[in-house]
Design a protein around this motif. Structure first.
Motif, PDB file in Angstrom:
ATOM      1  N   TYR A 125       2.027   6.792  -2.830  1.00 40.45           N
ATOM      2  CA  TYR A 125       2.185   5.482  -3.465  1.00 40.45           C
ATOM      3  C   TYR A 125       2.901   5.600  -4.803  1.00 40.45           C
ATOM      4  N   THR A 164       6.594   6.449  -4.430  1.00 40.32           N
ATOM      5  CA  THR A 164       7.390   5.304  -3.984  1.00 40.32           C
ATOM      6  C   THR A 164       7.538   4.276  -5.092  1.00 40.32           C
ATOM      7  N   TYR A 165       6.426   3.991  -5.775  1.00 38.47           N
ATOM      8  CA  TYR A 165       6.456   2.973  -6.828  1.00 38.47           C
ATOM      9  C   TYR A 165       7.377   3.384  -7.968  1.00 38.47           C
ATOM     10  N   LEU A 207       5.671  -0.244   0.076  1.00 36.38           N
ATOM     11  CA  LEU A 207       4.670   0.448  -0.731  1.00 36.38           C
ATOM     12  C   LEU A 207       3.549   1.040   0.110  1.00 36.38           C
ATOM     13  N   ASP A 252       3.061  -4.865  -7.637  1.00 37.28           N
ATOM     14  CA  ASP A 252       2.159  -4.839  -6.492  1.00 37.28           C
ATOM     15  C   ASP A 252       0.871  -5.596  -6.817  1.00 37.28           C
ATOM     16  N   TRP A 277       7.513  -6.736   0.018  1.00 32.60           N
ATOM     17  CA  TRP A 277       7.469  -5.326  -0.398  1.00 32.60           C
ATOM     18  C   TRP A 277       6.274  -4.522   0.082  1.00 32.60           C
TER      19      TRP A 277
END
Length: 378
Positions: free
Chosen positions: A162, A165-166, A293, A106, A289
């Motif tokens: 976050y 998900t990451y 995210l 990211d 992406w």
């Protein structure tokens, strides 16, 4: 300026569950990373630079692969070779299994500010848990807890959704043991001194070895190849490098509360992107992406919730500014460095001697000023 340019295959559309996802027409080469040879020579990340380049590219792309001199065939580079003297272009090839699991780093991960130390129940628990695990001293250079901060590796501002998900997207543990659901999980923290905290994920990161591309002797030729190590590395050439990094080896806690590899990789990817990201690569990653995210960035939030969140954020940032003004800065720590670890009795003697020296200097200055005035009036 001579440089190594790295190209990587990126999907035009991210649909990992679709058969069309792996079709050749869905993939195209993107200019991903640019490594100036002068920087690689001065920073000396590894005596086998192509192995390091392979790892650095993998954490940015989010998939394991190989560096090739050709976009059309897997002509592997010589991973044991030194740096070239002229610019070259390399191509990062991944197989279908890695393409299916690909999830790039990211670009927004790089911290732009230090997380405030404003008190909260969760934050207090986070610091307590980090202190308990890391032994109340910096895991890099051993400074005491009063000169350290419980640092979020993935910034606290990213929140629980976050990091969940990451970590799920990057998980490589069969049982999902490297998935983190809370931003204040102790596995997202380290106790670090205040000198390195501002640099983390931007000008400073930890290289974990062995990894899929490197052994530990690819960083330190004197080390056993399979020795588990986290090596502190600066991405900026600073004269105080040795002072900041010490011996460069992170003190490791061997247990399930230690941060998983994917979290260290995330921070390292942020530093690589920040310093070596090619023009446009961040936009390319965001295009694929960002909506995954940051799903809340696409949805329309409840206005009342948005107003409440803004008030909370403003209060948080005001407190952060107050904390920053009252906390010792880097220069304070540098001035205090000679006295850190000095026994109390010796420290009292030192302070008394400094005061006496300062008083003597002030008296000499006053005498000199008075003498000069008397000479003028004589």
């Amino acid at each position: 300026m001579a440089a190594i340019q790295v190209y990587a295959l990126f999907p035009r559309q991210v649909q990992p569950d679709s058969q069309l996802y792996l079709e050749p027409f869905n993939w195209h080469w993107i200019y991903c990373l640019k490594f100036p040879l002068a920087d690689l020579n001065s920073l000396q990340f590894s005596p086998r630079p192509f192995k390091w380049l392979r790892y650095a590219t993998s954490v940015v792309v989010g998939a394991r692969g190989n560096l090739s001199t050709s976009p059309d065939a897997l002509n592997l580079v010589d991973y044991d070779a030194g740096l070239p003297s002229e610019s070259i272009s390399l191509y990062y090839h991944t197989d279908d299994d890695e393409k299916r699991r690909m999830f790039s780093a990211d670009p927004g991960l790089v911290r732009t500010h230090i997380t405030s130390s404003v008190s909260s129940i969760q934050r207090d628990h986070f610091r307590e848990n980090v202190l308990r695990r890391d032994g109340s001293s910096c895991v890099l250079n051993g400074w005491g807890a009063d000169l350290c901060e419980a640092v979020h590796l993935i910034a606290h501002s990213k929140d629980d959704a976050y990091i969940a998900t990451y970590s799920k997207s990057h998980s490589r543990e069969p049982a999902g043991d490297d998935i983190i659901e809370s931003i204040d999980d102790v596995r997202n923290g380290l106790l670090l001194n205040r000198l390195v905290h501002p640099l983390l994920g931007k000008g400073f990161a930890f290289l974990m070895t062995p990894n899929f591309a490197m052994n530990t002797d690819d960083v330190d030729p004197t080390a056993p190849p399979l020795e588990r190590r986290y090596t502190a590395q600066l991405f900026i050439d600073r004269p105080e490098r040795e002072f900041i990094l010490g011996n460069g080896k992170l003190r490791i806690f061997d247990g399930p509360q230690w941060p998983p590899a994917i979290i260290f990789d995330a921070v390292y990817a942020g530093a690589v992107l920040h310093h070596f990201g090619a023009p446009g690569v961040q936009d390319e990653i965001d295009k694929s992406w960002k909506s995954i995210l940051y799903p809340w960035g696409v949805a329309t939030p409840d206005p009342k919730i948005a107003v409440a969140q803004k008030k909370q954020k403003d209060a948080y940032e005001r407190q952060a500014c107050r904390d920053a003004r009252s906390a010792p800065d880097v220069f304070d720590l540098l001035l205090a460095l000679p006295y850190i670890g000095v026994p109390p009795d010796r420290l009292e003697d030192t302070i008394r001697n400094l005061k006496e020296s300062a008083q003597a200097k002030e008296q000499a200055r006053v005498h000199e000023k008075v003498n000069a005035w008397m000479e003028k009036t004589a």
